[in-house]
Design a protein around this motif. Sequence first.
Motif, short mmCIF file in Angstrom:
data_model
loop_
_atom_site.label_atom_id
_atom_site.label_comp_id
_atom_site.label_asym_id
_atom_site.label_seq_id
_atom_site.Cartn_x
_atom_site.Cartn_y
_atom_site.Cartn_z
N TYR A 49 1.02 -1.18 -0.18
CA TYR A 49 -0.02 -0.13 -0.02
C TYR A 49 1.03 1.23 0.12
N LEU A 67 -5.26 2.05 7.77
CA LEU A 67 -5.64 2.23 6.43
C LEU A 67 -6.92 2.97 6.58
N ALA A 71 -9.40 1.33 1.24
CA ALA A 71 -8.45 1.44 0.83
C ALA A 71 -7.96 0.27 -0.27
N LYS A 72 -7.43 0.35 -1.33
CA LYS A 72 -7.16 -0.75 -2.16
C LYS A 72 -5.39 -0.83 -2.04
N TYR A 73 -4.83 -2.30 -1.90
CA TYR A 73 -3.63 -2.56 -2.01
C TYR A 73 -3.45 -3.79 -3.05
N THR A 84 -5.23 -8.05 -6.27
CA THR A 84 -5.59 -6.63 -5.62
C THR A 84 -6.46 -7.16 -4.26
N ASP A 86 -8.64 -5.01 -0.76
CA ASP A 86 -9.15 -3.74 -0.18
C ASP A 86 -9.45 -4.09 1.36
#
Length: 220
Positions: A49, A67, A71-73, A84, A86
Amino acid sequence: MRHRSYAYVLVALVAVVTLIGGAFNDVAARGRVTDESTGQPVTGAQVIYGIRIALTDADGRYVLDHLPRGAKYSIQSRGYDPATGDTSTTEVVLHPFALTLQVNEPDSGDPPKPVAKPEIRQGASRVGGPGTDTGSVVAAPYPQIGSQLLVCAADHDTLTIEARGGAATPRVVLLPKGTQGCPALPTPSPSPAPLGSPAPSGSPAPSASPVPTPTPSPTP
């Protein structure tokens, strides 16, 4: 003085609301990363992230604290396609992009003797190899998970395996010495000659088209 007191109260109220809102939006991402072909945990995968990176443990689990909600990681690991997630993600399944085998002879000592130039076949097609003299062979892209593969090499018997594992680390396959060797691959059919190509030597040349006879003009 009363107006100043009201100002202090307003500033304090804004600060409290900001703290409460920040605490509400501050969440931790927790999940587990597994291999699609085996269902086993993927150790050492990177969960990214921004500039922050967390590594999965021996059970494939990770934690990223503090986070923003939603939030996306990204998740990356050697031998797998990236994925991916979240902050609501709890399970991440990585698809392997290549199958790597280490082919050795059984009961050949320590270290074992590698099988030179092994191949991986699927049906009548070769999907991997010929490999190296040290017994390494790769099939890329990864065959359909669970499909039947044939491992073969010259002066060795064949072995049928399922397409599983062999992504992050090579999967060890033991191939005994024998006489089966690799089945012959089908011979490709010759391509048809393109239109307008010259006739092969020895063939008769095509006859010329007859010239039409001109029609006489009518008498005036």
